[in-house]
Design an enzyme around this catalytic site. Structure first.
Site, short mmCIF file in Angstrom:
data_model
loop_
_atom_site.label_atom_id
_atom_site.label_comp_id
_atom_site.label_asym_id
_atom_site.label_seq_id
_atom_site.Cartn_x
_atom_site.Cartn_y
_atom_site.Cartn_z
N GLU A 43 0.82 -1.21 0.00
CA GLU A 43 0.00 0.00 0.00
C GLU A 43 0.85 1.26 0.00
O GLU A 43 0.53 2.24 -0.66
CB GLU A 43 -0.96 0.00 1.19
CG GLU A 43 -2.06 -1.04 1.09
CD GLU A 43 -2.92 -0.89 -0.17
OE1 GLU A 43 -2.96 0.22 -0.74
OE2 GLU A 43 -3.53 -1.89 -0.59
N TYR A 126 -6.08 6.86 3.70
CA TYR A 126 -6.26 5.77 2.73
C TYR A 126 -5.54 4.50 3.18
O TYR A 126 -6.14 3.42 3.25
CB TYR A 126 -5.77 6.16 1.32
CG TYR A 126 -5.62 4.91 0.51
CD1 TYR A 126 -6.73 4.28 -0.02
CD2 TYR A 126 -4.38 4.28 0.38
CE1 TYR A 126 -6.63 3.06 -0.68
CE2 TYR A 126 -4.26 3.07 -0.28
CZ TYR A 126 -5.39 2.46 -0.81
OH TYR A 126 -5.28 1.27 -1.43
N ASP A 144 -9.43 6.09 -2.58
CA ASP A 144 -8.27 6.45 -3.39
C ASP A 144 -8.77 7.05 -4.71
O ASP A 144 -9.96 7.29 -4.88
CB ASP A 144 -7.39 5.22 -3.64
CG ASP A 144 -8.04 4.26 -4.62
OD1 ASP A 144 -9.29 4.22 -4.67
OD2 ASP A 144 -7.33 3.57 -5.35
#
Length: 350
Positions: A43, A126, A144
């Site tokens: 991520e 996020y 996102d």
DNA sequence: CAATCGTGGCA
DNA sequence: TTGCCAAGATT
């Protein structure tokens, strides 16, 4: 479960993209869960970065540092060198900080809840939601660029970004199911990446074709609206490439803060309209005809390259000589590697 | 809130 | 060549 979320999950069961850090839906249904460390690493790497660019870096990092404890114990310079070329280098600095916080403050285990994840360096709204959902199946909502695009289209939202974010987040939360939240989070992003694409979305084969307001209104391809961005200026600079008689290269580690922070680079000038700089040492400098051109997020750079050969006992005012056998051009950020590619031919040692 | 912060691919 | 874009965070 809400019908709309279920339809997306059924689409995901058939069309989920395969990724090295991802556990496919059929395995997750059997109780297999991904390693939180790998999820977090992916991520962070994926922030503003394409899946194609991340794949090899993720494999390299998990190969060198298989656990968060291994990463926490790594040398700063090794991590920065491994990250070189991926961009946004503050991510690498925060990655290492985060790994060390997880080890020292959380017993080497990633926190499971959004609020605690948010306290970690480099983990924003996020990434906290993505790790909580994907690694721990918590019903958090990821927002996102993909989800913003999908939500703005499903609900035909014309408010420009980033002002529309709160509205889009509320819409996204209303759709997030309690069941399979990890797969759902990945499903919305896969939908945005493969069907609900920025240009010419494939509405005909979209699992959310029926409820999509923008498709009905014919506005899908023009959403989301964005506030216009200004064009980037051009800056100039000078880079000094020095080679010692024993083959060593003169480099310096850039300051932690700012552009290319913490990365290796050639000594040089500031970057601006009319750069001036003193060479890092007294030498017979030669100016290359070719310049290194590079585009950053908010400016173009045109670098003049100066080269010099110096004796084995030369002493520099700035930087450190790195032995020929130790120096790896791949450890340089791209703009500095471009300079190396142009200068190295002039500095061959017999 | 707006600016800063990389890179490579693609129309 | 230029502009846009990609699983944002930080200040």
């Amino acid at each position: 479960m809400r019908e709309q979320a279920l339809q997306l999950l059924q689409w995901y069961d058939r069309h989920a993209r395969a990724m090295p850090w991802r556990v496919p839906p059929e395995d997750r249904k059997n109780g297999v869960m991904p390693d939180p460390y790998g999820v977090w690493l992916s991520e962070v790497m994926l922030q503003q970065t394409t899946v194609a660019a991340v794949r090899d870096y993720w494999r390299k990092f998990t190969d060198i540092w298989p656990t968060v404890a291994d990463l926490a114990a790594a040398e700063d310079a090794e991590v920065m060198a491994a990250w070189a070329g991926l961009g946004y280098y503050a991510r690498a600095r925060n990655l290492l900080k985060c790994a060390r916080v997880v080890v020292t403050d959380h017993g080497g285990q990633f926190p499971r809840d959004h609020a605690t994840l948010l306290t970690l360096p480099g983990v924003g709204p996020y990434t906290a939601a993505a790790v909580a959902a994907i690694a721990f199946d918590q019903p958090e909502t990821v927002l996102d660029g993909n989800v913003e695009r999908v939500m703005s289209r499903i609900h035909d939202v014309h408010t420009p970004l980033p002002a529309a974010k709160p509205e889009l987040m509320a819409l996204a939360q209303a759709l997030t199911p309690v069941e399979r939240p990890g797969d759902y989070a990945q499903a919305v992003m896969d939908l945005g990446a493969t069907i609900c694409t920025p240009k010419s979305p494939a509405c005909g084969i979209c699992p959310w074709r029926d409820p999509c307001r923008a498709r009905m209104a014919g506005t899908a391809s023009e959403l989301p609206k964005k506030t216009p961005k200004k064009k980037v200026p051009t800056r100039r600079g000078i880079a000094y490439v020095t080679r010692r008689a024993d083959g060593a290269w003169l480099l310096e580690t850039r300051p932690e803060k700012g552009l290319l922070g913490g990365m290796l680079g050639w000594p040089g000038s500031d970057w601006g309209d009319a750069p001036v700089a003193d060479p890092p040492l007294d030498a017979d400098w030669y100016r290359l005809d070719a310049t290194a051109r590079h585009t950053f997020t908010h400016f173009h750079l045109d670098l003049t390259i100066m080269t010099a050969r110096v004796p084995a006992d030369a002493v520099a005012d700035r930087g450190d000589f790195i032995p020929h056998g130790t120096f790896r051009p791949a450890a340089l950020p791209t703009v500095m590697r471009k300079v190396y590619d142009l200068a190295s031919g002039q500095l061959i040692i017999d």
